[in-house]
Motif scaffolding. Sequence first.
Motif, PDB file in Angstrom:
ATOM      1  N   LEU A   1       2.869  -2.833  -3.512  1.00 49.59           N
ATOM      2  CA  LEU A   1       1.641  -3.322  -4.122  1.00 49.59           C
ATOM      3  C   LEU A   1       1.982  -4.160  -5.347  1.00 49.59           C
TER       4      LEU A   1
ATOM      5  N   LEU B   1       6.315  -0.673   2.026  1.00 49.06           N
ATOM      6  CA  LEU B   1       5.004  -1.171   1.614  1.00 49.06           C
ATOM      7  C   LEU B   1       4.986  -1.268   0.102  1.00 49.06           C
TER       8      LEU B   1
ATOM      9  N   VAL C   1      -3.608  -4.041   4.114  1.00 43.84           N
ATOM     10  CA  VAL C   1      -2.400  -4.873   4.113  1.00 43.84           C
ATOM     11  C   VAL C   1      -2.775  -6.347   4.187  1.00 43.84           C
TER      12      VAL C   1
ATOM     13  N   ILE D   1      -1.042  -6.230  -1.130  1.00 39.46           N
ATOM     14  CA  ILE D   1      -0.128  -5.283  -0.494  1.00 39.46           C
ATOM     15  C   ILE D   1       0.566  -5.978   0.675  1.00 39.46           C
TER      16      ILE D   1
END
Length: 350
Positions: free
Chosen positions: A19, A17, A76, A2
């Motif tokens: 993934l 954000l 993260v 991520i």
Amino acid sequence: MIALGLEGSANKLGVGLILHPSKGDAAQILSNIRHTFVSPPGEGFLPKDTAKHHRSWIIRLVKQAMKEAGLRVEDVHCICYTKGPGMGAPLQSVAVAARMLALLWGKKLVGVNHCVGHIEMGREITGAQNPVVLYVSGGNTQVIAYASQRYRIFGEALDIAVGNCLDRFARTLRISNDPAPGYNIEQLAKQGRHLVDLPYAVKGMDCSFSGILASVDILAAKLEANHGGWMDETTNEVITREDLCFSLQETVYAMLVEITERAMAHVGSSQVLIVGGVGSNERLQEMMGIMARDRRGSVFATDERFCIDNGIMIAHAGLLAYETGSTTALEDSTCTQRFRTDEVFVRWRE
């Protein structure tokens, strides 16, 4: 993995954000939020005011993005930020915020080329494999093709970018900057009926927009002097501000289609990917589609969520680099107004 992406090269501040699941699976967008600094009609956005806007909003956008994604700091893996190109003061504000988060959270930094961010996000969203890329925005106009782990620039604007040309004409007509001057020109152009002759400046694979802007500005002054309309001596038609917006769009987009088609012929590609804020223009997509169909090809484009500057494109391109071992040391986490697309070693592509 991520990644958190921070974009702030112009008047849009974006936080995203993303993934990346196992190899071969599509990326998952966890959050993609944006806040725009809007200047009054007839004015552009000054670097100092834009930087102040970014400093005021970036922390709350990061908090909002993390909450929307349902993530903790521990989830993260890296902090990605726009290294350039762009406006100096806004870039600096975002770079400082990225360094602060990296130090506070104990994460690696990845500096991202803004243009490469647009390209990689466009490829991910549309599924385009190896297209000729038309990158059109307020600060850049480039025709790009990939070869030997570089995005090679085949042609570009020799003076001002096409988006800058449109934005400056919006200022001339005192068109609102909300939500964007280019978008408002597009809506006026849809009501235009008469094509006014404007300079057409294609020079090989390159193009020029400053002369077109100067010419249409003269016509706009004539429009104002005649209280909003004047008679074209050649066609005897009444020309309006809508006609000027229509004529400007048709001319500059025809130029872009020409140089894109020439690049397609040169590299033998049948795909076109349009990226950058101007790429969300429906008329540009339509004109490019007509050209591509004539060549038995196809056009790929995204909507305003991904065409217009956003944080998710920086997160995506940064995570691609991070996964291949590329990071940015704290002492090297600077920003630059000039960062050529072909300077980037595209380690993640064969």
